[in-house]
Design a protein around this motif. Structure first.
Motif, PDB file in Angstrom:
ATOM      1  N   UNK A   1      15.202  24.489 -18.933  1.00 19.88           N
ATOM      2  CA  UNK A   1      15.540  23.232 -18.236  1.00 19.88           C
ATOM      3  C   UNK A   1      17.051  23.052 -18.144  1.00 19.88           C
ATOM      4  N   UNK A   2      17.529  22.547 -17.016  1.00 20.60           N
ATOM      5  CA  UNK A   2      18.960  22.262 -16.925  1.00 20.60           C
ATOM      6  C   UNK A   2      19.241  20.894 -17.553  1.00 20.60           C
ATOM      7  N   UNK A   3      20.511  20.542 -17.766  1.00 16.50           N
ATOM      8  CA  UNK A   3      20.831  19.267 -18.427  1.00 16.50           C
ATOM      9  C   UNK A   3      20.235  18.039 -17.747  1.00 16.50           C
ATOM     10  N   UNK A   4      20.117  18.056 -16.404  1.00 16.88           N
ATOM     11  CA  UNK A   4      19.564  16.899 -15.698  1.00 16.88           C
ATOM     12  C   UNK A   4      18.088  16.712 -16.041  1.00 16.88           C
ATOM     13  N   UNK A   5      17.353  17.805 -16.257  1.00 21.03           N
ATOM     14  CA  UNK A   5      15.950  17.711 -16.663  1.00 21.03           C
ATOM     15  C   UNK A   5      15.842  17.032 -18.018  1.00 21.03           C
ATOM     16  N   UNK A   6      16.692  17.452 -18.934  1.00 28.43           N
ATOM     17  CA  UNK A   6      16.707  16.865 -20.279  1.00 28.43           C
ATOM     18  C   UNK A   6      17.038  15.388 -20.213  1.00 28.43           C
ATOM     19  N   UNK A   7      18.035  15.037 -19.385  1.00 29.67           N
ATOM     20  CA  UNK A   7      18.444  13.638 -19.240  1.00 29.67           C
ATOM     21  C   UNK A   7      17.325  12.801 -18.616  1.00 29.67           C
ATOM     22  N   UNK A   8      16.683  13.308 -17.577  1.00 28.70           N
ATOM     23  CA  UNK A   8      15.657  12.564 -16.870  1.00 28.70           C
ATOM     24  C   UNK A   8      14.462  12.266 -17.757  1.00 28.70           C
ATOM     25  N   UNK A   9      14.014  13.262 -18.514  1.00 28.36           N
ATOM     26  CA  UNK A   9      12.809  13.102 -19.332  1.00 28.36           C
ATOM     27  C   UNK A   9      13.093  12.546 -20.724  1.00 28.36           C
ATOM     28  N   UNK A  10      14.348  12.602 -21.150  1.00 29.37           N
ATOM     29  CA  UNK A  10      14.714  11.974 -22.420  1.00 29.37           C
ATOM     30  C   UNK A  10      14.336  12.747 -23.672  1.00 29.37           C
ATOM     31  N   UNK A  11      13.985  14.017 -23.516  1.00 31.73           N
ATOM     32  CA  UNK A  11      13.647  14.849 -24.680  1.00 31.73           C
ATOM     33  C   UNK A  11      14.827  15.751 -25.038  1.00 31.73           C
ATOM     34  N   UNK A  12      15.041  16.026 -26.329  1.00 29.58           N
ATOM     35  CA  UNK A  12      15.968  17.107 -26.673  1.00 29.58           C
ATOM     36  C   UNK A  12      15.414  18.417 -26.118  1.00 29.58           C
ATOM     37  N   UNK A  13      16.286  19.335 -25.734  1.00 29.23           N
ATOM     38  CA  UNK A  13      15.832  20.565 -25.073  1.00 29.23           C
ATOM     39  C   UNK A  13      14.850  21.365 -25.920  1.00 29.23           C
ATOM     40  N   UNK A  14      15.114  21.482 -27.225  1.00 31.23           N
ATOM     41  CA  UNK A  14      14.222  22.277 -28.073  1.00 31.23           C
ATOM     42  C   UNK A  14      12.838  21.630 -28.194  1.00 31.23           C
ATOM     43  N   UNK A  15      12.781  20.303 -28.062  1.00 29.24           N
ATOM     44  CA  UNK A  15      11.494  19.609 -28.111  1.00 29.24           C
ATOM     45  C   UNK A  15      10.785  19.660 -26.754  1.00 29.24           C
ATOM     46  N   UNK A  16      11.558  19.533 -25.683  1.00 23.23           N
ATOM     47  CA  UNK A  16      10.993  19.520 -24.342  1.00 23.23           C
ATOM     48  C   UNK A  16      10.261  20.827 -24.035  1.00 23.23           C
ATOM     49  N   UNK A  17      10.812  21.945 -24.474  1.00 22.81           N
ATOM     50  CA  UNK A  17      10.203  23.238 -24.169  1.00 22.81           C
ATOM     51  C   UNK A  17       8.902  23.485 -24.932  1.00 22.81           C
ATOM     52  N   UNK A  18       8.539  22.560 -25.818  1.00 21.17           N
ATOM     53  CA  UNK A  18       7.284  22.695 -26.569  1.00 21.17           C
ATOM     54  C   UNK A  18       6.217  21.699 -26.108  1.00 21.17           C
ATOM     55  N   UNK A  19       6.611  20.772 -25.220  1.00 20.78           N
ATOM     56  CA  UNK A  19       5.664  19.762 -24.732  1.00 20.78           C
ATOM     57  C   UNK A  19       4.837  20.357 -23.586  1.00 20.78           C
ATOM     58  N   UNK A  20       3.501  20.314 -23.656  1.00 27.10           N
ATOM     59  CA  UNK A  20       2.693  20.800 -22.529  1.00 27.10           C
ATOM     60  C   UNK A  20       3.091  20.093 -21.241  1.00 27.10           C
ATOM     61  N   UNK A  21       3.267  20.866 -20.189  1.00 22.09           N
ATOM     62  CA  UNK A  21       3.741  20.321 -18.916  1.00 22.09           C
ATOM     63  C   UNK A  21       2.840  19.201 -18.415  1.00 22.09           C
ATOM     64  N   UNK A  22       1.537  19.347 -18.578  1.00 22.54           N
ATOM     65  CA  UNK A  22       0.593  18.346 -18.089  1.00 22.54           C
ATOM     66  C   UNK A  22       0.771  17.007 -18.801  1.00 22.54           C
ATOM     67  N   UNK A  23       1.230  17.036 -20.055  1.00 24.35           N
ATOM     68  CA  UNK A  23       1.440  15.789 -20.799  1.00 24.35           C
ATOM     69  C   UNK A  23       2.575  14.957 -20.216  1.00 24.35           C
ATOM     70  N   UNK A  24       3.430  15.582 -19.414  1.00 23.42           N
ATOM     71  CA  UNK A  24       4.556  14.871 -18.813  1.00 23.42           C
ATOM     72  C   UNK A  24       4.168  14.179 -17.508  1.00 23.42           C
TER      73      UNK A  24
END
Length: 204
Positions: free
Chosen positions: A61-84
């Motif tokens: 994910x680029x920084x804007x993805x992290x900013x938009x979704x509000x997750x730290x990058x290391x946490x975001x990459x572990x969240x199932x995409x469908x849960x978002x």
């Protein structure tokens, strides 16, 4: 450069060397490095979210993805995409994926609601492109936040609906006022209504 010692009577006499000109290879490697740096700069500074989706997860994910979704990058990459994805929009997303698979479309663009880490509902316009990432199928996704636009559209629809109701009520009130002030017009209308809708016993 490769070299090999030359011996004579057991003693080193000299050396043979083979020199390879790698100027072109080094220039190509430098060009690739600069190109990667340019693309990384563009991706990291983009106003839209950009990420790779693979195996039901977000990768790279680029920084804007992290900013938009509000997750730290290391946490975001572990969240199932469908849960978002907003629960009400998950069937729609499945339908979009199936259509893309059936039609083999190279690019799919759609609007869907996603949920941030804080539970905020975000309207996102997503353009998804099939790619190969690390020798496996994936999608490259470009995401634009259109929440403000969607809210403006909803407010406009609501205003138009209210205006339609007010206009209808006003016209009805004006018609009733005319009938009250002009009994002759009202009487004519009643006669016309009766003529258009005769009694079932009118001809007996």
């Amino acid at each position: 450069m490769n070299h090999k010692l030359v011996y004579e009577k057991g003693f080193p006499k000299g050396a043979k060397a083979v020199v390879h000109n790698i100027t072109e290879r080094k220039a190509a490697e430098e060009a690739v490095r600069k190109s990667e740096e340019r693309y990384r700069f563009l991706v990291n500074n983009a106003n839209d979210a950009i990420f790779i989706a693979q195996d039901g997860l977000i990768k790279f994910p680029n920084p804007k993805t992290v900013q938009m979704l509000g997750y730290p990058e290391d946490e975001l990459t572990k969240v199932p995409y469908l849960d978002l994805i907003h629960p009400d929009d998950r069937p729609f997303l499945s339908e979009i994926r199936q259509k893309r698979y059936d039609s083999k479309q190279p690019t799919t663009t759609y609007s869907i609601r996603v949920m941030s880490r804080s539970g905020e509902e975000i309207w996102a316009q997503i353009s998804s492109v099939p790619i190969v990432w690390e020798d496996r199928s994936a999608t490259l996704n470009f995401v634009r936040d259109i929440t403000i636009q969607k809210k403006a559209e909803e407010e406009l629809r609501s205003s138009l609906e209210k205006l339609r109701k007010i206009t209808g009520a006003t016209i009805q009130a004006m018609a009733q006022t005319v009938e009250v002030r002009d009994p002759y017009t009202a009487a004519i209308k009643n006669v016309l209504r009766t003529w258009r809708e005769p009694s079932p016993h009118a001809w007996t």
